[in-house]
Design a protein around this motif. Structure first.
Motif, PDB file in Angstrom:
ATOM      1  N   GLN A 175       2.231  -2.999   2.100  1.00  0.00           N
ATOM      2  CA  GLN A 175       0.909  -3.346   2.635  1.00  0.00           C
ATOM      3  C   GLN A 175       0.147  -4.230   1.664  1.00  0.00           C
ATOM      4  OE1 GLN A 175      -0.268  -2.571   5.838  1.00  0.00           O
ATOM      5  NE2 GLN A 175      -1.659  -4.209   5.224  1.00  0.00           N
ATOM      6  N   ASP A 176       0.273  -3.968   0.364  1.00  0.00           N
ATOM      7  CA  ASP A 176      -0.366  -4.838  -0.633  1.00  0.00           C
ATOM      8  C   ASP A 176       0.133  -6.270  -0.508  1.00  0.00           C
ATOM      9  OD1 ASP A 176      -1.819  -2.712  -1.790  1.00  0.00           O
ATOM     10  OD2 ASP A 176      -0.153  -2.235  -3.143  1.00  0.00           O
TER      11      ASP A 176
ATOM     12  N   THR B 183       6.869   1.449  -1.199  1.00  0.00           N
ATOM     13  CA  THR B 183       6.528   0.701  -2.408  1.00  0.00           C
ATOM     14  C   THR B 183       7.491  -0.467  -2.595  1.00  0.00           C
ATOM     15  OG1 THR B 183       7.921   1.977  -3.909  1.00  0.00           O
ATOM     16  CG2 THR B 183       5.669   2.809  -3.521  1.00  0.00           C
TER      17      THR B 183
ATOM     18  N   TYR C 105       2.730  -0.967  -6.298  1.00  0.00           N
ATOM     19  CA  TYR C 105       2.395  -1.831  -5.162  1.00  0.00           C
ATOM     20  C   TYR C 105       3.186  -1.434  -3.928  1.00  0.00           C
ATOM     21  CZ  TYR C 105       0.463  -4.518  -8.961  1.00  0.00           C
ATOM     22  OH  TYR C 105      -0.246  -4.890 -10.070  1.00  0.00           O
ATOM     23  N   THR C 106       2.534  -1.571  -2.782  1.00  0.00           N
ATOM     24  CA  THR C 106       3.185  -1.252  -1.512  1.00  0.00           C
ATOM     25  C   THR C 106       3.449  -2.537  -0.721  1.00  0.00           C
ATOM     26  OG1 THR C 106       1.127  -1.050  -0.256  1.00  0.00           O
ATOM     27  CG2 THR C 106       1.935   0.950  -1.389  1.00  0.00           C
TER      28      THR C 106
ATOM     29  N   GLU D 199       2.047   1.025   4.117  1.00  0.00           N
ATOM     30  CA  GLU D 199       1.295   1.669   3.036  1.00  0.00           C
ATOM     31  C   GLU D 199       2.147   2.698   2.291  1.00  0.00           C
ATOM     32  OE1 GLU D 199       0.096   1.845   6.259  1.00  0.00           O
ATOM     33  OE2 GLU D 199      -1.598   0.473   6.225  1.00  0.00           O
ATOM     34  N   GLU D 200       3.225   3.160   2.925  1.00  0.00           N
ATOM     35  CA  GLU D 200       4.049   4.217   2.339  1.00  0.00           C
ATOM     36  C   GLU D 200       5.305   3.702   1.637  1.00  0.00           C
ATOM     37  OE1 GLU D 200       4.814   7.428   5.105  1.00  0.00           O
ATOM     38  OE2 GLU D 200       2.959   6.946   6.163  1.00  0.00           O
TER      39      GLU D 200
ATOM     40  N   ASP E 298      10.640   0.839  -3.871  1.00  0.00           N
ATOM     41  CA  ASP E 298      11.551   1.361  -2.849  1.00  0.00           C
ATOM     42  C   ASP E 298      12.457   0.250  -2.328  1.00  0.00           C
ATOM     43  OD1 ASP E 298      10.364   3.926  -2.961  1.00  0.00           O
ATOM     44  OD2 ASP E 298       8.946   3.427  -1.349  1.00  0.00           O
TER      45      ASP E 298
ATOM     46  N   ASN F 112       6.362   0.218  -8.597  1.00  0.00           N
ATOM     47  CA  ASN F 112       5.938   1.411  -7.866  1.00  0.00           C
ATOM     48  C   ASN F 112       4.424   1.423  -7.632  1.00  0.00           C
ATOM     49  OD1 ASN F 112       6.953   3.822  -6.635  1.00  0.00           O
ATOM     50  ND2 ASN F 112       5.866   4.971  -8.221  1.00  0.00           N
TER      51      ASN F 112
END
Length: 105
Positions: free
Chosen positions: A96-97, A47, A93-94, A44-45, A50, A91
């Motif tokens: 986790q998405d 992106t 979307y993570t 979740e942290e 990233d 940025n």
């Protein structure tokens, strides 16, 4: 090889990606016979931006690399603006998405 097999990719290619993600401190590499990779940060942290930045060269296109037309600097500025818009969208979307999307199938 397990990750590469699941993705249907060449193990060398997957190792290169995991190496870059390890250098960016998103994953930890554990060597040895029973080693592997472990994610360091909650999905979740992290992106998509990233990961994109960790995996590639996201610098702007130097104007002198654009074919000479007299508008090289302007074209370079357009490409730079498009790249910034692209990264802004990434940025949103993570990881986790991505996992949630994959699990819906």
């Amino acid at each position: 090889h397990h990750i590469a097999n699941q993705l249907g990719e060449d193990p060398t290619f997957v190792r290169k990606i995991l190496s870059k993600l390890t250098k960016a401190d998103y994953v930890t590499s554990n060597g040895g016979r029973y080693g592997g990779y472990m994610i360091n940060i909650s999905p979740e942290e992290i992106t998509v931006k990233d990961v994109y930045q960790a995996l590639g060269d996201t610098s702007t296109t130097p104007f002198y690399t654009v074919p000479s037309t007299g508008v090289e600097l302007f074209i370079s500025q357009i490409i730079d603006k498009a790249e910034k818009c692209f990264q802004h969208e990434l940025n949103e979307y993570t990881i986790q998405d991505l996992l949630d999307y994959k699990n819906r199938e």
